[in-house]
Design a protein around this motif. Structure first.
Motif, PDB file in Angstrom:
ATOM      1  N   ARG A  25      24.055 -11.172  49.745  1.00 21.03           N
ATOM      2  CA  ARG A  25      23.887  -9.928  48.988  1.00 21.03           C
ATOM      3  C   ARG A  25      24.739  -9.936  47.729  1.00 21.03           C
ATOM      4  NH1 ARG A  25      26.768  -5.286  49.312  1.00 21.03           N
ATOM      5  NH2 ARG A  25      27.832  -6.051  51.170  1.00 21.03           N
ATOM      6  N   ALA A  26      25.960 -10.492  47.854  1.00 20.57           N
ATOM      7  CA  ALA A  26      26.853 -10.540  46.696  1.00 20.57           C
ATOM      8  C   ALA A  26      26.255 -11.378  45.581  1.00 20.57           C
ATOM      9  CB  ALA A  26      28.208 -11.088  47.107  1.00 20.57           C
ATOM     10  N   GLN A  27      25.584 -12.462  45.957  1.00 21.03           N
ATOM     11  CA  GLN A  27      24.994 -13.328  44.935  1.00 21.03           C
ATOM     12  C   GLN A  27      23.885 -12.635  44.153  1.00 21.03           C
ATOM     13  OE1 GLN A  27      25.840 -16.560  43.815  1.00 21.03           O
ATOM     14  NE2 GLN A  27      27.677 -15.876  44.919  1.00 21.03           N
ATOM     15  N   SER A  28      23.288 -11.626  44.770  1.00 14.72           N
ATOM     16  CA  SER A  28      22.229 -10.893  44.057  1.00 14.72           C
ATOM     17  C   SER A  28      22.799 -10.046  42.919  1.00 14.72           C
ATOM     18  CB  SER A  28      21.458 -10.001  45.039  1.00 14.72           C
ATOM     19  OG  SER A  28      22.276  -8.949  45.526  1.00 14.72           O
ATOM     20  N   PHE A  29      24.128  -9.810  42.954  1.00 15.42           N
ATOM     21  CA  PHE A  29      24.791  -9.048  41.901  1.00 15.42           C
ATOM     22  C   PHE A  29      25.364  -9.952  40.811  1.00 15.42           C
ATOM     23  CE2 PHE A  29      24.858  -6.184  45.497  1.00 15.42           C
ATOM     24  CZ  PHE A  29      24.641  -4.936  44.935  1.00 15.42           C
ATOM     25  N   LYS A  30      25.241 -11.254  40.992  1.00 18.50           N
ATOM     26  CA  LYS A  30      25.875 -12.187  40.065  1.00 18.50           C
ATOM     27  C   LYS A  30      25.388 -11.973  38.640  1.00 18.50           C
ATOM     28  CE  LYS A  30      26.915 -17.070  39.356  1.00 18.50           C
ATOM     29  NZ  LYS A  30      26.814 -18.442  39.892  1.00 18.50           N
ATOM     30  N   GLY A  31      26.346 -11.910  37.720  1.00 19.68           N
ATOM     31  CA  GLY A  31      26.016 -11.754  36.302  1.00 19.68           C
ATOM     32  C   GLY A  31      26.031 -10.318  35.822  1.00 19.68           C
ATOM     33  N   ARG A  32      26.088  -9.342  36.752  1.00 19.89           N
ATOM     34  CA  ARG A  32      26.171  -7.945  36.330  1.00 19.89           C
ATOM     35  C   ARG A  32      27.600  -7.612  35.902  1.00 19.89           C
ATOM     36  NH1 ARG A  32      22.917  -4.410  40.908  1.00 19.89           N
ATOM     37  NH2 ARG A  32      21.066  -5.750  41.081  1.00 19.89           N
ATOM     38  N   ARG A  33      27.729  -6.641  35.044  1.00 20.42           N
ATOM     39  CA  ARG A  33      29.070  -6.229  34.617  1.00 20.42           C
ATOM     40  C   ARG A  33      29.812  -5.598  35.790  1.00 20.42           C
ATOM     41  NH1 ARG A  33      30.560  -6.623  29.469  1.00 20.42           N
ATOM     42  NH2 ARG A  33      28.967  -6.939  27.873  1.00 20.42           N
ATOM     43  N   ALA A  34      31.091  -5.877  35.856  1.00 21.91           N
ATOM     44  CA  ALA A  34      31.911  -5.403  36.971  1.00 21.91           C
ATOM     45  C   ALA A  34      32.409  -3.990  36.708  1.00 21.91           C
ATOM     46  CB  ALA A  34      33.084  -6.351  37.192  1.00 21.91           C
ATOM     47  N   ILE A  35      31.481  -3.059  36.639  1.00 18.16           N
ATOM     48  CA  ILE A  35      31.833  -1.659  36.432  1.00 18.16           C
ATOM     49  C   ILE A  35      31.934  -0.993  37.805  1.00 18.16           C
ATOM     50  CG2 ILE A  35      31.129   0.523  35.392  1.00 18.16           C
ATOM     51  CD1 ILE A  35      29.525  -1.123  33.339  1.00 18.16           C
ATOM     52  N   SER A  36      33.123  -0.552  38.151  1.00 19.27           N
ATOM     53  CA  SER A  36      33.348   0.013  39.475  1.00 19.27           C
ATOM     54  C   SER A  36      32.494   1.247  39.706  1.00 19.27           C
ATOM     55  CB  SER A  36      34.828   0.374  39.646  1.00 19.27           C
ATOM     56  OG  SER A  36      35.037   0.983  40.900  1.00 19.27           O
ATOM     57  N   LYS A  37      32.073   1.398  40.970  1.00 24.12           N
ATOM     58  CA  LYS A  37      31.288   2.578  41.339  1.00 24.12           C
ATOM     59  C   LYS A  37      32.167   3.819  41.460  1.00 24.12           C
ATOM     60  CE  LYS A  37      28.115  -0.351  43.988  1.00 24.12           C
ATOM     61  NZ  LYS A  37      27.570  -0.677  45.331  1.00 24.12           N
ATOM     62  N   LYS A  38      33.481   3.606  41.498  1.00 24.11           N
ATOM     63  CA  LYS A  38      34.423   4.710  41.656  1.00 24.11           C
ATOM     64  C   LYS A  38      35.120   4.985  40.326  1.00 24.11           C
ATOM     65  CE  LYS A  38      35.474   2.911  46.274  1.00 24.11           C
ATOM     66  NZ  LYS A  38      36.519   2.275  47.091  1.00 24.11           N
ATOM     67  N   SER A  39      35.448   6.246  40.133  1.00 26.69           N
ATOM     68  CA  SER A  39      36.263   6.587  38.969  1.00 26.69           C
ATOM     69  C   SER A  39      37.685   6.094  39.196  1.00 26.69           C
ATOM     70  CB  SER A  39      36.271   8.099  38.754  1.00 26.69           C
ATOM     71  OG  SER A  39      36.961   8.739  39.825  1.00 26.69           O
ATOM     72  N   ARG A  40      38.480   6.058  38.126  1.00 27.83           N
ATOM     73  CA  ARG A  40      39.880   5.637  38.261  1.00 27.83           C
ATOM     74  C   ARG A  40      40.605   6.492  39.291  1.00 27.83           C
ATOM     75  NH1 ARG A  40      44.250   3.572  34.707  1.00 27.83           N
ATOM     76  NH2 ARG A  40      46.186   4.590  35.377  1.00 27.83           N
TER      77      ARG A  40
END
Length: 753
Positions: A25-40
């Motif tokens: 599943r992680a490999q399916s996200f490869k290449g996407r920007r690492a923008i966290s789903k959570k706010s700071r």
């Protein structure tokens, strides 16, 4: 070898399969920007809440379940960064991509939370733009938060950052290689002005930094002390002040187990005609901990002669001399070592390694091996080696969890302290690069490591090379082989104990060169973190030393040879060849006969002639002489018959079956038959396989000879002592473990512990 492999255990296979699904599943996200789903704020809040809950649980002081297990996952191997920091360009969190190694880049970060410790050191970090991400530092040591003050405000550089999908579905930075993360002191040039703390100088920069170093040292903040002393040396101090600073820094290096660096500092500080007392003392200590005992003795001798009032130096001289004697002639106080192993937690003994009449040489078909350099007798000490690294699990300590180490790429799982061992080895190599060849020269299969020893003065340690070497060379081990021997002798299945799996483990480099054979001619035993290797047979010069990686016992009755695909080869010894050639009908008959014998021995209505007849039937399934191919399946029935006849006061029968038991393992014995001709000695002309219950067999024979051939009683007991020495590693505790006053037929004393 003897580690707790759970790769085929169903409940752990479920964990492995889940991990594989997560990786896919992680490999399916490869290449996407690492923008966290959570706010700071949300990320910080969740992290701090989790820490608060952990503190609450710890404050309750409730004992943990000994069955509690945590998981550690080995990712796909990647090389450590071998570029200088000045060759890398800065990147921000917003420019990172998931499941990507950002080659040619570095991140400048600052911690904004305290650390959390699970299988990694974790903290929330921010970049200069205020974006946050979880940071996971592997193999950094659980003392990291204390040693480096990795608390809010610590500045960190991560080289060639790798962003992964974490277990909770969010994203985080994972750092596996020690040299891929740099901790920047508050005065470092990389620290942005907005992150700096104001530092007051008194004009004398070198003295100011030296005093700061002293303050940190007194607070036991040794790494910060080292940074301060290093800054002081950069401030052009006078030669006299520089010597003082280097001696102070050397002591800090000793405290942090950086013995290479400590030795370099003291050698530079003592290059004049009159080395100081401190310089000589710290040099002797650094050499001692690098196990360079002869040089340590020489330095200590010079120190004692020049400063005779230094009582601490005299004690250090005595200690180094004792290690030199151990390393030189194999002189050990084994009985004392057994006591120390039980008392020390972890059982790391202050002893030197003795290398006896053996040397590493190429073999014809199995890479390198260990060979005898002179003739040796059964029971002789080949070598006694202190572990390069050792990770201990105390089965009595319910506060420490076991770790399930999962390698999804290789479909392997081990339960125990292997993850801790990887960290321990990586740390030791990183702190003391002079030790790297000893470890990295070990077999590592097809793995191709980087060949750059250091960058920017920082040692390069390939964590995945460490993991691969440990996977192929790690030994599972008990606290003491004497304890496992006593346990085996009180068990109904003593042969099975030779395949016992342990949660403690370690790496012993010289022992790693010993190749496998089911017809082993050496045996390993343990006392704490010391491995003792003794010959189990008389060996001629230039004989290859072998022991089994997995015991061949119980394989014969199952009709399968020893499985060694983990090491990439198949055993072709005569035992395994014979198993492969044995007709399946014979295998089935042996298994059925062994089952019948087990029922007969357990039944109170059975009588010995019937059991004897059944044992003879089992013997008829063999065609080759036991002196050529040991008959492993028949060993236990013969031994049980010997014990049964001894118990029924039929000593002649006990002798017959005791000798046959030993002969089934390949022993050739002369002069043991009854009636016995007076003056004829009992001689083992050829030694066979060695397992724990051989000791008990000799003691049964000794007891029987007491009645029918008194002249052989002491000789049989002496063979029991030699066998004990081989199994336990020493015979100094034999009389505390076995004796004529025992009510047991095998002589094991009830007070043995």
């Amino acid at each position: 070898m003897n580690t707790h492999d759970v790769s085929q255990v169903p409940k752990y296979l479920q964990v492995l399969n889940i991990q594989k699904q997560n990786l896919k599943r992680a490999q399916s996200f490869k290449g996407r920007r690492a923008i966290s789903k959570k706010s700071r704020d949300e990320g910080l809040r969740q992290f701090m809440f989790r820490q608060m809950r952990l503190r609450q649980l710890m404050n309750k002081k409730e004992p943990k379940s000994s069955k509690e297990i945590r998981s550690s996952f080995i990712p796909s191997a990647y090389a450590p960064c071998i570029a200088s920091l000045k060759e890398l360009s800065k990147v921000m969190i917003k420019d990172l991509y998931i499941e990507t190694h950002h080659h040619g880049r570095y991140l400048l970060l600052r911690t904004v939370t305290p650390t959390d410790i699970m299988t990694a050191i974790m903290a929330i970090v921010e970049d200069e733009e205020g974006r946050v991400l979880m940071l996971q530092l592997y193999n950094q040591g659980q003392e990291l938060s204390r040693a480096y003050h990795l608390t809010e405000g610590t500045v960190i550089v991560v080289k060639e950052p790798y962003v992964k999908v974490m277990a909770d579905g969010d994203y985080g930075l994972r750092v596996d290689h020690l040299s891929d993360v740099r901790f920047i002191p508050e005065f470092g040039s990389l620290v942005p002005l907005s992150w700096r703390k104001r530092i007051t100088e008194d004009g004398d920069f070198s003295n100011s930094w030296k005093m700061r170093g002293n303050d940190f040292f007194n607070q036991a903040d040794y790494h910060l002390a080292i940074e301060s002393y290093s800054k002081a040396l950069e401030s052009s101090p006078s030669n006299e002040v520089a010597i003082t600073i280097k001696l102070n820094r050397a002591l800090s290096f000793l405290k942090t187990h950086q013995f290479d660096a400590a030795l370099l500092d003291v050698e530079e500080a003592s290059c004049g005609p009159e080395p100081s007392e401190k310089a000589l003392f710290r040099k002797a200590q650094a050499l001692y901990y690098l196990q360079r005992f002869r040089e340590s003795c020489e330095t200590n001798k010079a120190l004692s002669e020049k400063y005779p009032e230094n009582t601490l130096a005299r004690r250090e001289f005595e200690r180094a001399s004792a290690r030199l004697a151990e390393a030189g002639i194999g002189k050990y106080e084994f009985k004392r070592m057994q006591l120390e192993a039980r008392k020390r937690q972890p059982p790391h003994l202050d002893r030197g390694s003795f290398i006896g009449p053996v040397s590493v040489r190429p073999t014809k078909s199995r890479g390198r091996g260990l060979f005898t350099t002179e003739a040796v007798k059964a029971g002789d000490l080949l070598f006694c080696e202190k572990a390069f690294a050792h990770a201990f699990h105390d089965v009595k300590d319910t506060t420490r969890n076991l770790t399930l180490l999962i390698n999804a790429q290789k479909d392997t799982m081990t339960l125990g302290t292997q993850a801790e061992l990887i960290e321990s080895v990586a740390q030791r190599l990183y702190r003391n690069p002079s030790l790297q060849p000893t470890f990295t020269d070990l077999h590592h299969g097809t793995y191709k490591p980087v060949n750059i020893p250091e960058i920017d003065g920082i040692p390069i340690v390939d964590t995945f090379l460490v993991e691969r070497i440990i996977q192929l060379n790690c030994f599972g081990c008990p606290l003491s082989s004497r304890e496992t021997h006593i346990s085996a002798m009180t068990s109904d299945a003593t042969a099975k104990k030779d395949n016992e799996q342990y949660h403690s483990c370690g790496v012993w480099p010289l022992a790693s060169y010993i190749n496998h054979s089911c017809l082993s001619n050496a045996r390993r035993s343990f006392i704490g973190d010391m491995m003792v290797i003794r010959a189990t047979k008389d060996l001629a010069p230039n004989t290859e030393v072998t022991f089994w990686y997995k015991s061949p016992f119980n394989r014969e009755s199952e009709g399968v040879s020893v499985e060694l695909k983990h090491w990439g080869f198949r055993c072709d010894c005569i035992i395994c060849q014979n198993i492969q050639k044995t007709d399946k009908t014979i295998v089935i008959k042996r298994a059925e006969t062994l089952a019948d014998l087990e029922r007969l021995f357990k039944s109170r209505k059975s009588y010995l002639p019937k059991i004897e007849e059944t044992v003879f039937g089992l013997a008829e399934t063999y065609t080759q002489p036991a002196s050529e191919v040991p008959r492993l399946a028949i060993w236990t029935p013969y031994l049980n018959l010997a014990a049964a006849y001894a118990a029924s006061r039929q000593p002649r029968k006990a002798v017959i079956f005791g000798l046959q038991a030993l002969e089934s393992l390949g022993y050739v014995i002369d002069g043991g038959e009854t009636p016995h001709a007076s003056g004829r000695p009992l001689i083992v002309k050829k030694w066979g396989l060695m397992i724990d219950s051989v000791v008990g067999c000799w003691m049964i024979l000794s007891g029987a000879y007491h009645v029918v051939a008194p002249g052989l009683e002491a000789q049989a007991e002496e063979y029991a002592r030699i066998s004990y020495r081989i199994c336990i590693g020493e015979d100094q505790t034999f009389d505390e473990t076995y004796g004529k006053l025992s009510e047991r037929l095998d002589g094991l004393l009830p007070t043995a512990k």
